[in-house]
Scaffold this motif. Structure first.
Motif, PDB file in Angstrom:
ATOM      1  N   VAL A  74       0.825  -1.251  -0.172  1.00 19.80           N
ATOM      2  CA  VAL A  74      -0.226   0.064   0.146  1.00 19.80           C
ATOM      3  C   VAL A  74       0.700   1.149  -0.218  1.00 19.80           C
ATOM      4  N   HIS A  75       1.889   1.397   0.615  1.00 25.52           N
ATOM      5  CA  HIS A  75       2.945   2.515   0.750  1.00 25.52           C
ATOM      6  C   HIS A  75       3.555   2.760  -0.360  1.00 25.52           C
ATOM      7  N   GLN A 103       0.775   4.239  -2.850  1.00 22.08           N
ATOM      8  CA  GLN A 103       0.461   5.624  -2.509  1.00 22.08           C
ATOM      9  C   GLN A 103       1.714   6.520  -3.279  1.00 22.08           C
ATOM     10  N   HIS A 104       2.866   6.013  -3.550  1.00 20.01           N
ATOM     11  CA  HIS A 104       3.961   6.808  -4.353  1.00 20.01           C
ATOM     12  C   HIS A 104       4.151   6.403  -5.855  1.00 20.01           C
ATOM     13  N   ARG A 161      -8.060  -1.802   0.552  1.00 18.83           N
ATOM     14  CA  ARG A 161      -7.506  -0.330   0.300  1.00 18.83           C
ATOM     15  C   ARG A 161      -7.521   0.098  -1.300  1.00 18.83           C
ATOM     16  N   PHE A 186      -9.241   3.443  -2.506  1.00 19.52           N
ATOM     17  CA  PHE A 186      -8.865   4.678  -3.250  1.00 19.52           C
ATOM     18  C   PHE A 186      -9.098   4.600  -4.877  1.00 19.52           C
ATOM     19  N   TRP A 218      -7.867   2.361  -6.822  1.00 17.97           N
ATOM     20  CA  TRP A 218      -6.702   1.770  -7.519  1.00 17.97           C
ATOM     21  C   TRP A 218      -7.017   0.667  -8.269  1.00 17.97           C
ATOM     22  N   GLN A 272      -2.305  14.924  -9.495  1.00 19.63           N
ATOM     23  CA  GLN A 272      -2.168  13.493  -8.556  1.00 19.63           C
ATOM     24  C   GLN A 272      -1.694  14.129  -6.918  1.00 19.63           C
ATOM     25  N   GLU A 309      -3.623  13.091  -3.918  1.00 23.37           N
ATOM     26  CA  GLU A 309      -2.839  12.310  -2.759  1.00 23.37           C
ATOM     27  C   GLU A 309      -2.993  12.962  -1.336  1.00 23.37           C
ATOM     28  N   ALA A 349      -6.787  12.637  -0.442  1.00 26.01           N
ATOM     29  CA  ALA A 349      -6.815  11.277   0.044  1.00 26.01           C
ATOM     30  C   ALA A 349      -6.661  10.817   1.275  1.00 26.01           C
ATOM     31  N   SER A 350      -5.506  11.647   1.836  1.00 28.44           N
ATOM     32  CA  SER A 350      -5.052  11.232   3.268  1.00 28.44           C
ATOM     33  C   SER A 350      -5.911  11.952   4.429  1.00 28.44           C
TER      34      SER A 350
END
Length: 789
Positions: A40-41, A44-45, A69, A73, A75, A385, A389, A392-393
């Motif tokens: 997931v980390h 996120q990037h 997750r 989001f 994805w 983006q 991001e 989204a946090s």
């Protein structure tokens, strides 16, 4: 050279990852993750992953949680997932497909099956992306062609009419902004996004009928005669007739709206317009909006018969009725978007801010030696983006986007109904910050000024009015920078959240079901874990003011205790978030007080064996788990895998320098900052030894702690130097506090070393920001105080 497709392999067993890479070969680029959290980390990037091979049974976060997750989001819509697992149970496989997995491959691996299924999924998604892009390109090209033809036609009219070449652009811009403000204020007109787009497009044709009016009349510099004015008025019916001939061939909504606008954009609310003398709502809203936009632009633009008025004069003339009667609701909308229009007049219509931005972009192009068409599009996508991001946090609250060029802030208040949710403010207008104190405004500005492309985010607590009272709000900001010119600041995005709307990330709570079938025994197990984090964990039924408990069999029952008794208020809580959490079936946070202590309260709705209740989790503020004394709480310690010892000075019990450096940005809101230094401390060490020095520092820290509040922060800043932070205190009270601290230190009796006494020197400042400047000034004052000894 063709770029390799990128595959992420998520498996806690390295040997499985190596086997898969060996099977698939070197034609792919690989990204590895040892568990779900790492995956997931990485996502996120980096969302350029083409395929994920995902194991189910992993520590920290399993495969199903990763899929959750990815669904949260969205994805999963862009990145296909193939499950790789030795699980053979049907319900496990079905669950994987329900969560969005494209395929399921069992271990041990069959190399042929792995290769074919991976390649098939990659080809399928590549084809889907190509088809989407083709459709998108076709729609975009069609829309561009339509706009181009309308633009050509409208510019022909402008050319004959000697009007500004930007007249049509202005009409469309003002029309769209009026419509967007209108739908925020009322749902009376039932306008969809499609309606707004069509009205804005059709507005360009409002004067098409002027193509049949003699140029000698259109461009006459003096006042028109009555006969000439009657000829001018015919442009409304001529334009409608032109559109009507097109309608007979194609019954399209855009043509119907264009017909309404052409014929009735000179009608007036009081019936004194032309050509049909319509009154009030007899005039279609499309024609009403374009009529107002047309009058505004006519006033601020130069014509052959007049000079341009400034924005304020034009607004005064329209609002006072000098330019005819308009829908009062539209006039309110015009007034409310006035800051945007003023900036458009000063920007889009030729002023320096936009000229500077154009110069900057031109300079970037020159540096790159070529026109960066693809780079520009890519940078826009990357900027979007970056903003997504950031948002989204976050969760809810008030979100805003600030553009530094236009000086406009687009604001979305998710706590408001949809019609009132969106607004635009001009930050050049002082009223934009009327709810923000000057002190908080300057703190915000100072914090933004020190952001860099490397350090873009910060957060602070600010006070905002709430009725007749004030409350703390958490502000998080993320500054935006040009990728083509890295040192160029272009704006910021941010969010403002009230403390009780902030939901901390507590992984343990993910396992507590909010559904109808939560099991009481599982809740008991979670209770024991939560008690390691919070000071008090309990179940309550706020509807009956009762404290609940779960017995050994997992049955929920009342204890006979009143849930409000803990707060010592003699009755029910005035602002009970547990009641709200129960009614909204959600989780809320707040700060609450007893007579002695402040607590951070988390209230989470649960339904245990069919009985609704609320899980309350309380932490006492003065036990050191609070890292922001401005009234909000950054939840740390055991819930985040952190310990207080990491941020505590072992000798004195005060916070450590590491704590200060880690959470520096959370301390930007401190009202008063002080430096406290022990006088002649070197002599103590030299005369009595370092053990004696340790005793002195320990007792001095205890003396200072005895003089300050639980919300104040004491940090051991250096060897014998302390940093003291007050979140809210006047300079007068700070000086009184200093005298109290000095007397407390001077009265210390060191039983092991009765022959000596110690003093401290103190320097402090109030209202100085940023905090490092406050520390610098306080340090200078401390040395001045020391020289008076």
């Amino acid at each position: 050279m063709e770029m390799k497709q990128k595959i992420m392999i998520v498996d806690d067993a390295e040997i499985n990852r190596q086997i898969l890479m060996a099977i698939l070969g070197d034609k792919y680029e690989y990204v590895q993750a040892g568990n779900g959290c790492q995956a997931v980390h990485l996502l996120q990037h980096d969302l350029t992953i083409d395929l994920i091979l995902l194991d189910i049974n992993m520590p920290e976060m399993n495969g199903f949680q990763v899929l959750e997750r990815m669904n949260k989001f969205h994805w999963i819509d862009e990145i296909p997932v193939i499950i790789i697992s030795s699980e053979e149970k049907r319900d496990v496989i079905e669950r994987a497909y329900i969560f969005g997995a494209e395929d399921y491959i069992r271990r041990p691996f069959d190399s042929f099956i792995v290769c074919r299924r991976v390649q098939n999924i990659l080809n399928l998604y590549a084809n889907q992306k190509r088809l989407k892009q083709m459709v998108s390109d076709q729609i975009y090209e069609k829309e561009e062609n339509n706009n181009l033809m309308i633009g050509i036609l409208s510019h022909v009219v402008e050319f004959r009419n000697s009007e500004s070449g930007e007249h049509i652009l202005h009409i469309r811009m003002v029309t769209e902004r009026l419509l967007r403000r209108l739908i925020q204020k009322t749902d009376q007109y039932q306008l969809s996004e499609s309606d707004i787009a069509m009205i804005t497009t059709a507005a360009a044709l409002h004067d098409i009928g002027k193509i049949n009016v003699p140029e000698s009349i259109l461009n006459k510099p003096g006042k028109l005669t009555q006969e000439e004015f009657e000829i001018i008025k015919t442009h409304t019916t001529i334009g409608a007739d032109i559109i009507d001939q097109m309608i007979s061939k194609s019954e399209k909504p855009l043509l119907r709206i264009a017909w309404e606008i052409c014929r009735w954009h000179h009608e007036r609310w009081d019936g004194h317009g032309y050509p049909d003398g319509l009154i009030g709502e007899q005039i279609p809203i499309s024609a009403q909006v374009v009529a107002l936009a047309d009058v505004y632009d006519a006033l601020i633009s130069k014509r052959c018969y007049k000079n341009a008025y400034d924005h304020e004069t034009a607004m005064d003339m329209i609002m006072s009725g000098e330019c005819g009667a308009f829908n009062p609701l539209l006039l309110k909308c015009l007034y409310e978007i006035s800051p945007e229009l003023r900036m458009a007049v000063q920007g889009n219509m030729g002023e320096e801010a936009y000229r500077q931005e154009a110069d900057r972009l031109a300079a970037e192009i020159m540096k790159k030696k070529s026109t960066p068409c693809s780079d520009r599009a890519q940078c826009m996508l990357e900027s979007m983006q970056e903003q997504l991001e950031f948002f989204a946090s976050l969760n809810g609250g008030i979100q805003f986007e600030y553009d530094h060029v236009s000086r406009l802030a687009n604001i979305v208040n998710w706590n408001e109904p949809p019609q009132y949710r969106y607004s635009v403010m001009n930050v050049a207008n002082q009223n934009c910050f009327k709810h923000l104190s000057q002190k908080d405004f300057h703190r915000l500005k100072d914090a933004l000024d020190v952001t860099t492309p490397e350090n873009r985010e910060f957060s602070m607590s600010i006070m905002l009015p709430q009725g007749n009272d004030y409350e703390w709000c958490e502000l998080r900001m993320h500054s935006l920078w040009s990728e083509l010119s890295p040192d160029h600041y272009i704006g910021a995005v941010g969010q403002l959240i009230k403390p009780q709307h902030v939901t901390p990330e507590l992984p343990l709570l993910d396992g507590l079901s909010e559904g109808e079938n939560a099991d009481g025994k599982n809740i008991r197990v979670a209770f024991e874990q939560l008690k390691q984090i919070f000071d008090i964990v309990r179940l309550v039924d706020p509807a009956h003011n009762a404290v609940m408990e779960i017995d050994d069999k997992g049955v929920l029952r009342q204890t006979g205790q009143h849930c409000a008794a803990f707060w010592e208020n003699g009755g029910n809580c005035a602002n009970c978030i547990s009641t709200r959490a129960l009614s909204q079936k959600t989780m809320l946070n707040k700060l609450e007080f007893t007579r002695r202590d402040m607590y951070y309260v988390v209230a989470k709705y649960l339904c245990i064996n069919g009985t609704p209740c609320v899980l309350e989790m309380l932490s006492k503020m003065n036990e050191g788990r609070w890292i922001d004394a401005n009234g909000t709480r950054f939840l740390l310690d055991k819930s985040r895998g952190e310990n207080r010892e990491l941020f505590s000075d072992a000798l004195t019990g005060a916070y450590s320098r590491r704590y200060f450096e880690t959470y520096l940005m959370h301390m930007e809101g401190m009202e008063c900052v002080e430096i406290i230094d022990v006088d002649h401390f070197k002599q103590v060490n030299d005369t009595y030894g370092h053990l004696a020095g340790d005793v002195v520092l320990r007792d001095i820290a205890a003396a200072i702690q005895s003089c300050i509040r639980s919300t104040d922060i004491l940090i051991r800043y250096g060897g014998d130097e302390f940093l003291l932070l007050f979140p809210k205190m006047s300079e007068k009270h700070m000086l009184e506090k200093n005298e109290k601290i000095k007397k407390a230190v001077e009265s210390i009796v060191f039983t092991e070393y009765p022959d000596f006494h110690v003093t401290v020197s103190i320097g402090g400042v109030c209202g100085v920001h940023p905090i490092m400047e406050a520390i610098h000034q306080a340090d200078k004052l401390m040395y001045e105080n020391k020289r008076t000894l």
